[in-house]
Design an enzyme around this catalytic site. Structure first.
Site, PDB file in Angstrom:
ATOM      1  N   GLU A 150      -2.869  -9.001   3.019  1.00 37.19           N
ATOM      2  CA  GLU A 150      -3.118  -9.240   4.391  1.00 37.19           C
ATOM      3  C   GLU A 150      -4.749  -9.184   4.602  1.00 37.19           C
ATOM      4  O   GLU A 150      -5.517  -9.698   5.737  1.00 37.19           O
ATOM      5  CB  GLU A 150      -2.461  -8.822   5.505  1.00 37.19           C
TER       6      GLU A 150
ATOM      7  N   CYS B 243       0.919  -1.236   0.023  1.00 38.47           N
ATOM      8  CA  CYS B 243      -0.005   0.120  -0.018  1.00 38.47           C
ATOM      9  C   CYS B 243       0.634   1.160   0.056  1.00 38.47           C
ATOM     10  O   CYS B 243       1.706   1.422  -1.017  1.00 38.47           O
ATOM     11  CB  CYS B 243      -1.055  -0.003   1.133  1.00 38.47           C
TER      12      CYS B 243
ATOM     13  N   HIS C 268      -3.823  -4.657  -0.137  1.00 39.30           N
ATOM     14  CA  HIS C 268      -3.581  -5.241   1.180  1.00 39.30           C
ATOM     15  C   HIS C 268      -3.561  -6.843   1.009  1.00 39.30           C
ATOM     16  O   HIS C 268      -4.838  -7.422   1.031  1.00 39.30           O
ATOM     17  CB  HIS C 268      -4.171  -4.848   2.187  1.00 39.30           C
TER      18      HIS C 268
END
Lengths: 221, 257
Positions: free
Chosen positions: A201, A98, A199
């Site tokens: 994650e 990001c 992202h």
């Protein structure tokens, strides 16, 4: 005899130990999910705010969210700049996420403070259209050129984006592109530097698969 | 491309998922982590949690349930409930919230939106609004305290002001619709959407598949949030998405999600 024959012979030994990976904690918010996602995908993870820890890491992960200037300033204050540059110059695997991707570029329209200039180009703001800004949604990735992260993801994998600024696609870009009114670089694969605008994650199985791809690739270089 | 989001919403009271109708008759229906896993597999695009624990005695300040959720599912999490200070935001953020939802606290102190936005970035700040139609038909009014207290604040103006203050997203909770399954307030969404650039999430009233379609098309909402229809198994998230796709709305549908 190829120069790296020793490496080849030594490969099984290298494969046994997990990738020692440092998630850089420079006050860029909540690292809980990021750390956990790297752990479940098999990284030997350390979360640290101590630049000296970077020396022993096989791979570095640079997260980041929020305002470009603030992220850049916190990063410079953290004392990690030298370690990151040395790590990348040494050809070791690096992952930016990001705004942790955006600050690798030369500059951003969001900030008068320049970026690290490790990747060439300027980060731009999404133009005002009928599309909501920030882009806050799942969107599809399409591989461009060669990218170790984009392996075996199936057709049109989705990833979760939250951003108002983007890295423009350039001729010869490697990674992935995503369309949000215009095409932008959602994954950058530049030599030993890998980075994602989204992202991983937060991108469920696609995100975790990309982290695994990063690990598999990082273990080989 | 735009892909409309479908977001299950969970109320958490003392670490347990609960559900009431129009903010009343709360009852315990389960464990937050189990719900999160279920919706993760079901293809939910995000999850929203409101910590509705009333007393500070009952409130788990460490937010262990949120930590557990954030370490179990890898998807975007919004957490709100009683947020009034930057310290509250920090606490939720550290517990694993990607986005922090601020509601009544922003009405009494609008500056909290700006502070949170400056500190964590606009992408992290959601202004959640409790909205009710005025009885005389002249638009909508903002409410606080679980929809019980009128503020006199015009909802459209509050939404615009929220964006100016630095909110990155709006949740429009229609109090008229909450828990009734009578449909979203489509006009409210369309009116807010015409006045802001940031994404809006419709909330309150989801009952039928058609309701989702209406608010995401005519209402121009970027996302639709629902609780009862998902928690009680009326529809799965995937069913909603299959329906939307069949009617030409782009949604994220992945083979094995």
């Amino acid at each position: 005899m190829p120069q790296n024959w020793r490496l080849k012979l030594g490969q099984p030994r290298v494969m046994i130990r997990a990738m020692k990976t440092l998630l850089i904690d420079y006050g860029s918010g909540n690292l809980r999910s990021c750390a956990k996602s790297l752990e479940v995908t098999g990284f030997d993870l350390q979360v640290s705010s101590e630049p000296n820890d970077a020396i022993h890491a096989d791979a570095l992960v640079l997260p980041g969210q929020g305002h470009f200037r603030q992220v850049m300033e916190s990063f410079l204050d953290s004392g990690f700049e030298h370690a990151v540059r040395a790590h990348i110059q040494a050809g070791k695997p690096f992952l930016g996420i990001c705004v942790g991707m955006q600050i690798l570029f030369d500059s951003s329209e969001e900030s008068e403070v320049p970026g690290l200039g490790i990747l060439k180009g300027d980060i731009k703001k999404f133009p005002k259209t009928e599309l909501s800004v920030p882009q806050m949604q799942w969107n599809t990735l399409e591989a461009v050129g060669e990218s170790p992260l984009m392996q075996n993801l199936g057709s049109k994998p989705f990833a979760y984006f939250v951003h108002s600024y983007y890295a423009p696609l350039e001729l010869g870009s490697n990674g992935a592109k995503t369309d949000y009114g215009l095409g932008f670089l959602s994954v950058v694969s530049h030599e030993n530097v890998q980075a994602t605008q989204f992202h991983p994650e937060k991108s469920q199985k696609t995100g975790l698969k990309m982290l695994k791809n990063f690990r598999t690739w990082a273990e080989k270089i | 491309m735009i892909f409309k989001r479908i977001i299950p919403c969970l109320d958490v009271d003392r670490g347990r998922v609960t559900r009431g109708v129009q903010f009343q008759n709360v009852r315990d229906i389960g464990d937050p982590v189990q719900y999160a896993q279920k919706y993760d597999l079901d293809g939910a695009d995000e999850l929203v949690f409101y910590d509705i624990t009333a007393s500070s005695d009952g409130r788990d300040l460490e937010m262990n349930w949120a930590r557990n959720v954030a370490e179990t599912v890898f998807m975007p999490l919004t957490i709100g409930g009683g947020v009034r200070t930057l310290e509250d935001c920090r606490r939720l953020h550290l517990a694993g919230a990607d986005k922090i939802s601020i509601d009544s606290g922003a009405v009494s102190n609008p500056n909290i939106i700006r502070e949170a936005s400056d500190h964590f970035g606009a992408q992290c700040v959601v202004l959640s609004m409790q909205v009710k139609r005025r009885e005389n038909g002249s638009g909508w009014e903002t409410f606080v305290n679980g929809g019980r207290k009128a503020t006199g604040l015009d909802a459209i103006r509050w939404a615009v002001h929220g964006q100016e203050l630095g909110a990155g997203e709006l949740v429009l909770n229609s109090i008229d619709g909450d828990g009734t399954k009578a449909g979203y307030d489509v006009e409210l969404c369309a009116e807010v959407k015409a006045n802001v650039d940031i994404p809006i999430i419709a909330s309150g009233g989801a009952g039928t598949l058609e309701d989702f379609y209406e608010v995401l098309t005519k209402g121009r909402a970027d996302a639709a949030l629902a609780a009862s229809v998902f928690h009680f198994g009326t529809y799965s998230v995937e069913q909603v998405k299959q329906y939307l796709k069949a009617r030409g709305v782009s949604v994220r549908l992945e083979p094995s999600v």
